[in-house]
Write an enzyme that holds these catalytic residues in place. Structure first.
Site, PDB file in Angstrom:
ATOM      1  N   LYS A  13     -37.777  30.889  38.836  1.00 17.97           N
ATOM      2  CA  LYS A  13     -37.861  30.562  40.382  1.00 17.97           C
ATOM      3  C   LYS A  13     -38.046  31.970  40.970  1.00 17.97           C
ATOM      4  CE  LYS A  13     -33.820  28.589  40.954  1.00 17.97           C
ATOM      5  NZ  LYS A  13     -33.452  28.237  39.510  1.00 17.97           N
ATOM      6  N   ARG A  88     -30.540  22.894  47.276  1.00 18.00           N
ATOM      7  CA  ARG A  88     -30.055  22.406  46.229  1.00 18.00           C
ATOM      8  C   ARG A  88     -29.120  21.311  46.188  1.00 18.00           C
ATOM      9  NH1 ARG A  88     -29.909  28.080  43.569  1.00 18.00           N
ATOM     10  NH2 ARG A  88     -28.699  27.867  41.701  1.00 18.00           N
ATOM     11  N   ARG A 127     -31.434  38.303  30.310  1.00 17.53           N
ATOM     12  CA  ARG A 127     -31.882  38.789  31.500  1.00 17.53           C
ATOM     13  C   ARG A 127     -31.208  39.882  32.273  1.00 17.53           C
ATOM     14  NH1 ARG A 127     -31.818  34.700  36.735  1.00 17.53           N
ATOM     15  NH2 ARG A 127     -29.622  34.650  35.985  1.00 17.53           N
ATOM     16  N   ARG A 161     -26.231  39.664  35.023  1.00 20.53           N
ATOM     17  CA  ARG A 161     -25.471  38.899  36.110  1.00 20.53           C
ATOM     18  C   ARG A 161     -24.157  38.315  35.215  1.00 20.53           C
ATOM     19  NH1 ARG A 161     -29.364  34.989  39.185  1.00 20.53           N
ATOM     20  NH2 ARG A 161     -27.594  33.609  39.121  1.00 20.53           N
ATOM     21  N   ARG A 172     -23.676  25.883  34.838  1.00 22.10           N
ATOM     22  CA  ARG A 172     -24.755  25.771  35.995  1.00 22.10           C
ATOM     23  C   ARG A 172     -25.636  25.109  35.516  1.00 22.10           C
ATOM     24  NH1 ARG A 172     -26.256  31.724  35.175  1.00 22.10           N
ATOM     25  NH2 ARG A 172     -28.136  31.172  36.547  1.00 22.10           N
TER      26      ARG A 172
HETATM   27  P1  AP5 Z   1     -35.646  33.917  36.691  1.00 18.07           P
HETATM   28  O1  AP5 Z   1     -36.997  34.041  37.464  1.00 18.07           O
HETATM   29  O2  AP5 Z   1     -34.439  35.032  36.826  1.00 18.07           O
HETATM   30  O3  AP5 Z   1     -35.022  32.502  36.884  1.00 18.07           O
HETATM   31  P2  AP5 Z   1     -34.384  31.904  38.046  1.00 18.07           P
HETATM   32  O4  AP5 Z   1     -34.861  30.405  38.014  1.00 18.07           O
HETATM   33  O5  AP5 Z   1     -34.300  32.406  39.325  1.00 18.07           O
HETATM   34  O6  AP5 Z   1     -32.943  31.634  37.513  1.00 18.07           O
HETATM   35  P3  AP5 Z   1     -31.350  31.862  38.183  1.00 18.07           P
HETATM   36  O7  AP5 Z   1     -30.509  32.226  37.302  1.00 18.07           O
HETATM   37  O8  AP5 Z   1     -31.703  33.060  39.297  1.00 18.07           O
HETATM   38  O9  AP5 Z   1     -31.285  30.685  39.027  1.00 18.07           O
HETATM   39  P4  AP5 Z   1     -29.900  30.055  39.585  1.00 18.07           P
HETATM   40  O10 AP5 Z   1     -30.605  29.029  40.225  1.00 18.07           O
HETATM   41  O11 AP5 Z   1     -28.927  29.560  38.648  1.00 18.07           O
HETATM   42  O12 AP5 Z   1     -29.357  31.071  40.254  1.00 18.07           O
HETATM   43  P5  AP5 Z   1     -29.126  31.660  41.826  1.00 18.07           P
HETATM   44  O13 AP5 Z   1     -29.186  33.087  41.913  1.00 18.07           O
HETATM   45  O14 AP5 Z   1     -30.431  30.899  42.572  1.00 18.07           O
HETATM   46  O15 AP5 Z   1     -35.843  34.161  35.226  1.00 18.07           O
HETATM   47  C1  AP5 Z   1     -34.711  34.078  34.220  1.00 18.07           C
HETATM   48  C2  AP5 Z   1     -35.255  35.082  33.006  1.00 18.07           C
HETATM   49  O16 AP5 Z   1     -36.491  34.676  32.239  1.00 18.07           O
HETATM   50  C3  AP5 Z   1     -35.358  36.387  33.280  1.00 18.07           C
HETATM   51  O17 AP5 Z   1     -34.997  37.395  32.393  1.00 18.07           O
HETATM   52  C4  AP5 Z   1     -37.146  36.602  33.551  1.00 18.07           C
HETATM   53  O18 AP5 Z   1     -37.456  37.836  33.051  1.00 18.07           O
HETATM   54  C5  AP5 Z   1     -37.400  35.466  32.449  1.00 18.07           C
HETATM   55  N1  AP5 Z   1     -38.654  34.799  32.606  1.00 18.07           N
HETATM   56  C6  AP5 Z   1     -39.188  34.061  33.771  1.00 18.07           C
HETATM   57  N2  AP5 Z   1     -40.248  33.333  33.502  1.00 18.07           N
HETATM   58  C7  AP5 Z   1     -40.409  33.500  32.221  1.00 18.07           C
HETATM   59  C8  AP5 Z   1     -41.570  33.123  31.340  1.00 18.07           C
HETATM   60  N3  AP5 Z   1     -42.585  32.289  31.787  1.00 18.07           N
HETATM   61  N4  AP5 Z   1     -41.643  33.358  29.946  1.00 18.07           N
HETATM   62  C9  AP5 Z   1     -40.700  34.129  29.831  1.00 18.07           C
HETATM   63  N5  AP5 Z   1     -39.574  34.686  30.203  1.00 18.07           N
HETATM   64  C10 AP5 Z   1     -39.453  34.321  31.499  1.00 18.07           C
HETATM   65  O19 AP5 Z   1     -27.598  31.105  42.190  1.00 18.07           O
HETATM   66  C11 AP5 Z   1     -26.711  31.730  41.881  1.00 18.07           C
HETATM   67  C12 AP5 Z   1     -25.488  31.162  42.287  1.00 18.07           C
HETATM   68  O20 AP5 Z   1     -25.356  31.324  43.657  1.00 18.07           O
HETATM   69  C13 AP5 Z   1     -25.153  29.407  41.952  1.00 18.07           C
HETATM   70  O21 AP5 Z   1     -24.605  29.211  40.889  1.00 18.07           O
HETATM   71  C14 AP5 Z   1     -24.167  29.126  43.288  1.00 18.07           C
HETATM   72  O22 AP5 Z   1     -23.101  29.401  42.977  1.00 18.07           O
HETATM   73  C15 AP5 Z   1     -24.802  30.042  44.278  1.00 18.07           C
HETATM   74  N6  AP5 Z   1     -25.923  29.302  45.084  1.00 18.07           N
HETATM   75  C16 AP5 Z   1     -27.052  29.866  45.238  1.00 18.07           C
HETATM   76  N7  AP5 Z   1     -27.997  29.007  45.865  1.00 18.07           N
HETATM   77  C17 AP5 Z   1     -27.236  27.758  46.467  1.00 18.07           C
HETATM   78  C18 AP5 Z   1     -27.301  26.666  47.311  1.00 18.07           C
HETATM   79  N8  AP5 Z   1     -28.217  26.563  47.714  1.00 18.07           N
HETATM   80  N9  AP5 Z   1     -26.056  25.844  47.308  1.00 18.07           N
HETATM   81  C19 AP5 Z   1     -25.220  26.157  46.746  1.00 18.07           C
HETATM   82  N10 AP5 Z   1     -24.915  27.234  45.960  1.00 18.07           N
HETATM   83  C20 AP5 Z   1     -25.885  28.133  45.866  1.00 18.07           C
HETATM   84 MG    MG Z   2     -33.115  33.677  40.462  1.00 22.84          MG
END
Ligand code: AP5
Ligand code: MG
Ligand code: ZN
Length: 218
Positions: A13, A88, A127, A161, A172
């Site tokens: 994402k 979410r 990552r 992270r 997660r």
């Molecule tokens: P990356 O692009 O970083 O993936 P992502 O989908 O953004 O993964 P996240 O871990 O950021 O998602 P998340 O939803 O768990 O975390 P968030 O920060 O939103 O890619 C991942 C890796 O793969 C990278 O190394 C990249 O280089 C690689 N990659 C990407 N595409 C690739 C490809 N095609 N091929 C190969 N490699 C690839 O949330 C964190 C925390 O915040 C949550 O756990 C929660 O506690 C809180 N939170 C956030 N939003 C909310 C909400 N709306 N409601 C409640 N709590 C929330």
């Molecule tokens: Mg992310």
């Protein structure tokens, strides 16, 4: 343009939202990045959210909806936005519809990036993220930058992270399937869902995403 990105942790994402927002000149609003910034500042919001994030749990809707509502009402979202990590829960999705509806606007598209659980774990364990500009790297796909420990865009330090530890990643992913995956059906029911196979290389996924957007807006 009001685009929502759906997908499990590690589905790409943040990677795709970064590319699209630059290409289209719309805001990239990442709830996780906003929470991490607050946690680093140590302000009231940061203190509230830190323990949820460390455990891999969702931050309560009340806190999350307030933060995102303020963010999307800001001037840099005037041209539109791509939401990464929000909504979410069903409650968050409905709150978003309401907030946009008050302005006569709506979510036009929900892009669902689909990736197998095995691949999610592989991606998250390698990552690295820039402390300066949040650019996302991976030990396997960007070994040079990760080896140097520095961002090629801004020279910032790369870090992993704390919620990317294997146990927290498992939690997660579990939380995603229980609480967030029902949104796929929600947006499908509204006729807004576009499904993208996220297993290919970053550039391949980018082409699919841009293809979906062109189909709608070009
Ligand atoms: P990356 O692009 O970083 O993936 P992502 O989908 O953004 O993964 P996240 O871990 O950021 O998602 P998340 O939803 O768990 O975390 P968030 O920060 O939103 O890619 C991942 C890796 O793969 C990278 O190394 C990249 O280089 C690689 N990659 C990407 N595409 C690739 C490809 N095609 N091929 C190969 N490699 C690839 O949330 C964190 C925390 O915040 C949550 O756990 C929660 O506690 C809180 N939170 C956030 N939003 C909310 C909400 N709306 N409601 C409640 N709590 C929330
Ligand atoms: Mg992310
Ligand atoms: Zn950087």
């Amino acid at each position: 343009m009001h685009i929502v990105l759906l997908g499990a942790p590690g589905s790409g994402k943040g990677t795709q939202a970064g590319i699209i927002s630059q290409r289209l000149g719309i805001a990239h609003v990442a709830s996780g990045d906003l929470f991490r910034e607050a946690a680093n500042r140590g302000d009231e919001l940061g203190q509230q959210v830190k323990s949820y994030m460390e455990k891999g749990l969702l931050v309560p809707d009340e806190i999350t909806i307030k933060m995102i509502s303020e963010c999307i009402a800001a001037p840099d979202c005037n041209k539109g936005f791509i939401l990464d990590g929000f909504p979410r829960t069903l409650g968050q999705a409905k709150a978003l519809d309401e907030a946009l509806g008050e302005k006569g606007e709506s979510v036009e598209m929900a892009l669902y990036i689909e990736v197998s659980t095995k691949e999610l774990v592989r991606r998250l364990s390698g990552r690295f993220i820039c402390r300066g500009c949040q650019t996302i790297y991976h030990a396997i796909t960007s070994p040079r930058q990760v080896g140097a420990g520095r961002c090629e865009r801004c020279g910032g330090e790369l870090y992993q992270r704390s919620d990317d530890l294997p146990e927290t990643v498992r939690k997660r992913i579990e939380v995603y399937f229980a609480e967030t995956s029902p949104l796929i059906d929600y947006y499908r029911g509204e006729g807004k869902l576009v499904e993208i196979n996220g297993e290919g290389a970053i550039e391949e996924v980018e082409q699919k995403v841009l293809g979906a957007l062109k189909g709608k807006w070009a």
